[in-house]
Design an enzyme around this catalytic site. Structure first.
Site, mmCIF file in Angstrom:
data_model
loop_
_atom_site.group_PDB
_atom_site.id
_atom_site.type_symbol
_atom_site.label_atom_id
_atom_site.label_comp_id
_atom_site.label_asym_id
_atom_site.label_seq_id
_atom_site.Cartn_x
_atom_site.Cartn_y
_atom_site.Cartn_z
ATOM 1 N N GLY A 268 0.822 -1.199 0.000
ATOM 2 C CA GLY A 268 0.000 0.000 0.000
ATOM 3 C C GLY A 268 0.852 1.243 0.000
ATOM 4 C CB ALA A 269 2.097 3.565 1.564
ATOM 5 C CD GLU A 271 7.687 1.927 7.265
ATOM 6 O OE1 GLU A 271 8.180 1.090 8.039
ATOM 7 O OE2 GLU A 271 6.874 1.620 6.367
ATOM 8 C CG ASN A 272 10.965 4.449 1.844
ATOM 9 O OD1 ASN A 272 11.396 3.334 2.047
ATOM 10 N ND2 ASN A 272 10.041 4.700 0.909
ATOM 11 C CG HIS A 304 0.153 2.728 8.839
ATOM 12 N ND1 HIS A 304 -0.208 1.904 9.879
ATOM 13 C CD2 HIS A 304 1.264 2.162 8.291
ATOM 14 C CE1 HIS A 304 0.641 0.887 9.966
ATOM 15 N NE2 HIS A 304 1.549 1.023 9.002
ATOM 16 C CD GLU A 305 2.942 3.495 5.206
ATOM 17 O OE1 GLU A 305 4.098 3.361 5.656
ATOM 18 O OE2 GLU A 305 2.146 2.542 5.091
ATOM 19 C CG HIS A 308 5.604 3.290 9.990
ATOM 20 N ND1 HIS A 308 5.839 2.385 10.992
ATOM 21 C CD2 HIS A 308 4.824 2.650 9.080
ATOM 22 C CE1 HIS A 308 5.221 1.248 10.714
ATOM 23 N NE2 HIS A 308 4.592 1.384 9.572
ATOM 24 C CD GLU A 327 4.418 -2.151 9.478
ATOM 25 O OE1 GLU A 327 3.374 -1.460 9.569
ATOM 26 O OE2 GLU A 327 5.351 -1.854 8.711
#
Length: 881
Positions: A268-269, A271-272, A304-305, A308, A327
């Site tokens: 989905g994505a 989080e870098n 969410h990302e 993170h 997570e």
């Protein structure tokens, strides 16, 4: 693509590496077929490690061009290199040295979408979990934290935009039309958080002022011309940043925060650090192309990302066994954010429905594993509902046990104590023990033990003594590799509800520990005796879904009906009605198998009408209540000898009974809910649309239902209503002139919009019945479909296998055969996507014997294929075990 090596990684085998890499400098000279990567790694030997210890670096399909240490090229005898491993046999005697590596990649040929690849002429990376080793040789593990400086070089006309992690540190022109950009990330991070994006993209720009007054430049990069479609994502990002400051005291730490949306993405994505990379379906949205569910998903996943940044980036996980530490915790945080942005009750019900639909079957099948696994063969296969959704529930239980204020104090201590560290579950549990003074060792079994606990509960009331007694017994069913289970600490929220719907007071209790409306269950058997209870109350259990357990309750139907109409806990009120529906559907299934026509009590169908028309309830809540338990939910509760056709028939019969009993009221309410205002994605507006569209679903089962759905489709002014009507036509009236026309009109209107066409594929893959497998097979040849794009594959093949119970589980096994062929076809390009598809057969043993045998044949056909990837073989072998 690596084939299976058979290696099993075990938690007990963890030990720190002999070497560290405190600084990493990377230079990329980008080319579709021959990108050159120069890595300059500062290597440090840990104290106490012998100078003769070899330095062993991970790789995956790499072409090595050069190896040097402190400016000296190594002789062939000094190192051993394969595409998947680099061993420096004789490192320098010095404890710190500089290692230079040059590798060459072909991003345009990377169809696995891991490492560095090209998506629609844009260079992109995906490094979680082990993709960085496809870029250069490295200690590719989460506990190796390094400060990265990255230089990217590319032809300006091909890639005017050059992005990486951190803050911009320089840019300029080079010869022959090339240019460069330098990025520096001051925060040490593991290699899985590295990111690079280069190409021609449009930008939506904004800014955010942090709570300390710092100005952060925000950018969302999308395909040129689609910048306006990123507006909701930008709004969600800014709300996320403010909420994290207010709810957890977490301030963003870099000068820039960038998001890039790409069309080819396995997840989905991602989080870098400072450069989130998203599947474009979770960024692009307006009312013409996105449904209310899409808007809600964008809001949640953006949050969410971003969250993170602290729970995953600033504090990462020591090893991949600790994946739930980032997570599960971050899912809890994004759930809380969405609950604050929308309706807490509605959000909680939706969370539990997701958990039961995806995680409960995982716990009950061959792929069961603890929230923190103890072993794995392929880490990509442990990005599961257990790690994410059950992991979130475990964090929620900690808050229930210690209380909201103490939970916040524990989180503050966690951030203070472990910032910049690679942490473990033990570290996380310890902060809550320290701030609360509680012993959470028994509770921590939720992390270490697989399976869904069951609580068997009975109650008695003595009018003479005024005592109300609960007897509770806990059990945890056996799971693969765990036949004997230890007793859990289960926080069970409860309420005693009087005949007036108000809480029943009691003078005291004896037995199990009861705190703030929660029974703390720690033993196999508990008895709780409440005194001073004059009249028998209705028992409301697991309020707010305080623990991810199943309940076997000796309770009269009268109590369930009463709670469905009067329970003050919104979740438990929904649960009571959902239980009544589930019981009716199970009874209908058994009647159908016995050759009878199913019948339903007028009391039940009438209650559905009362809930639909109850103006004291939010429209979104009423919509969720009216949504019948899914076919897979009924199959899960039945447990064995499943006949999907009989479940479907029973569910359709109940839907028709509810529609018939409430025809006039449903029709009147449907008309009243028509929205004449301008479209808004806010929760209240979305709730009204949700209620109106589920009423349409019921009304479509009545005479002239197809005409009503066709009118709804033609008059729709937004994608939510249009897609809902198309779904009703395709699923309820498959093959009708109205359905055929609507599908054709939708295709003609949106043929060039890939994300909208995903909805078109998904709807057709959901059509119940034995003919859908042939329709799906034909659709794989549609010009808009591509086996190379994960979104297309998930929308058509994934939906057919996971959401179409009658089509996929066709009695002659053709659905399984087609599925097995397609999984192997996908695996040739993308093993990760193929492995996730294959989990659709995890519950094959619960089917009736005929289907069970055919499902097993399909699994064996996959298992026996040559050169199977580690990802797919791991799933199939565990499913067959």
């Amino acid at each position: 693509m690596r084939t299976d090596t058979g290696q099993v990684f075990r938690l007990e085998d963890y030990r720190p590496n002999d070497y560290l890499i405190p600084q990493t400098s990377l230079t990329f000279r980008l080319s579709p077929e021959a990108t050159r990567v120069t890595a300059v790694l500062t290597i440090e030997r840990r104290d106490g490690v012998a100078a003769s210890a070899p330095l062993v670096l991970d790789g995956d399909g790499l072409t090595l061009l050069r190896v040097a240490i402190d400016g000296r090229d190594l002789a062939p005898a000094d190192f051993l290199a394969t595409p998947d491993l680099l061993t420096i046999v004789k490192p320098l005697a010095a404890s710190r040295f500089q290692l230079v590596l040059e590798t060459e990649l072909a991003p345009a040929r990377n169809e696995a979408l891991m490492g560095l690849y090209r998506s629609s002429n844009v260079y992109c990376t995906q490094c979680e979990a082990e993709g960085f080793r496809r870029i250069t040789y490295f200690l590719d593990r989460p506990d190796i934290l390094s400060v990265y400086t990255v230089r990217i070089e590319a032809p300006r006309h091909e890639a005017p935009l050059l992005l990486s992690n951190g803050n911009p540190a320089g840019s300029g022109d080079l010869d022959e039309g090339w240019h460069y950009a330098v990025w520096h990330d001051p925060f040490p991070k593991p290699s899985y958080l590295f990111a690079l994006v280069a190409g021609a993209l449009g930008k939506l720009a904004d800014s955010f002022t942090t709570m300390s007054g710092r100005e952060v430049e925000l950018g969302i990069y999308v395909e040129p011309g689609k910048e306006k479609l990123a507006g909701y994502a930008m709004d969600a990002l800014k709300r996320s940043m403010r909420w994290d400051e207010e709810a957890f005291g977490r301030e963003y730490d870099l000068d820039v925060f960038n998001i890039v949306a790409v069309s080819d993405f396995n997840m989905g994505a991602m989080e870098n650090k400072g450069l989130n990379i998203f599947n474009d379906k979770y960024v692009l949205a307006d009312e013409e192309t996105a449904t209310d569910a899409d808007f809600a998903n964008i809001e949640a996943i953006i949050a969410h990302e971003y969250f993170h940044n602290w729970t995953g980036n600033r504090i990462t996980c020591r090893d991949w066994f600790q994946l739930c530490l980032k997570e599960g915790l971050t899912v809890f945080r994004d759930h809380e954010f969405s609950a604050d942005q929308r309706s807490r009750a509605v959000k909680r019900i939706a969370e539990v429905r997701t958990l039961r639909a995806h995680q409960f079957p995982e716990d009950q099948g061959p792929l069961a594993h603890p929230v923190r696994p103890r072993r794995y063969r392929e880490i990509n296969n442990f990005y599961t509902a257990t790690v994410y959704e059950k992991g979130s529930e475990v964090v929620r239980m900690i808050r229930t046990i210690v209380g909201a204020e103490t939970f916040r104090a524990g989180m503050d201590l966690y951030f203070e104590r472990h910032d910049g560290h690679a942490a473990t579950i033990e570290d996380f549990i310890k902060v809550f023990e320290d701030v609360s003074g509680r012993d959470l060792s028994q509770f921590s079994l939720w992390y270490h033990q697989a399976g869904t606990p069951n609580l068997t509960i009975s109650s008695t009331h003595s009018p003479a003594s005024g005592e109300f007694t609960l007897e509770i017994e806990q059990s945890v069913p056996p799971t693969p590799s765990e036949s004997r289970k230890r007793l859990m600490h289960i926080p069970l929220a409860f309420g005693l509800v009087g005949v007036d719907g108000k809480p029943v007071a009691y003078r005291g209790f004896e037995g199990a520990s009861v705190e703030n409306g929660v029974i703390h269950i720690r033993k196999r058997r508990h008895m709780v005796r409440f005194s001073g209870v004059a009249e028998r109350p209705s028992l409301s259990l697991n309020r707010g879904f305080s623990a991810p357990v199943t309940l076997s309750v000796e309770q009269k139907a009268d109590d369930q009906f009463f709670l469905a109409g009067h329970d003050s806990d919104a979740f438990s009120r929904w649960q009571a009605f959902n239980t009544l529906l589930t019981d009716a559907l199970i009874a209908a299934f058994r009647q159908i198998l016995g050759g009878e026509q199913p019948g339903f009590a007028a009391r039940l169908t009438g209650l559905a009408g009362k809930i639909a028309g109850d103006e004291t309830l939010e429209p979104a809540y009423r919509a969720l209540a009216l949504a019948l338990p899914g076919e897979a939910d009924i199959a899960r509760d039945l447990g064995k000898n499943i006949d999907p056709d009989a479940i479907f028939e029973g569910r359709e019969a109940l839907a028709r009974a509810i529609a018939g009993a409430n025809r006039e009221m449903f029709s009147e309410l449907y008309d009243r809910l028509v929205d004449t205002d301008a479209f808004s994605p806010d929760a209240a507006s979305a709730g009204r649309r949700a209620l109106r569209n589920i009423l349409l679903d019921y009304l479509s089962l009545l005479p002239k239902g197809a005409a009503l759905a066709a009118w709804h489709f033609q008059s729709a002014t937004n994608m939510t209503d249009r897609a809902a009507a198309l779904t009703v036509l395709a699923l309820r009236h498959s093959g009708s002139p109205e359905a055929v026309k609507a599908l054709a009109d939708f295709e003609a209107k949106y043929a060039r919009d890939a994300l909208v066409m995903d909805k078109w594929f998904q709807i057709q893959a959901s059509v119940p019945g034995p003919r859908t497998v042939e329709a799906v097979r034909v659709l794989t040849g549609h010009p808009a479909f591509s086996m190379a794009n994960p979104n297309r594959v998930r929308s058509l093949i994934g939906t057919f296998a996971s959401a179409n119970q009658t089509g996929f589980h066709r009695a002659d096994g053709e659905g399984y055969r087609f599925f097995a062929e397609t999984v192997l076809q996908v695996e040739k390009r993308n093993p990760q996507v193929a492995a996730r598809l294959a989990t659709a057969l995890r519950s094959w043993r619960s089917l009736e014997p005929g289907r069970q045998a055919k499902a097993r044949e399909a699994l064996l056909s996959i298992a026996n294929a040559e050169n199977l990837s580690a990802d797919l073989r791991d799933i199939v072998e565990r499913t067959l075990a």
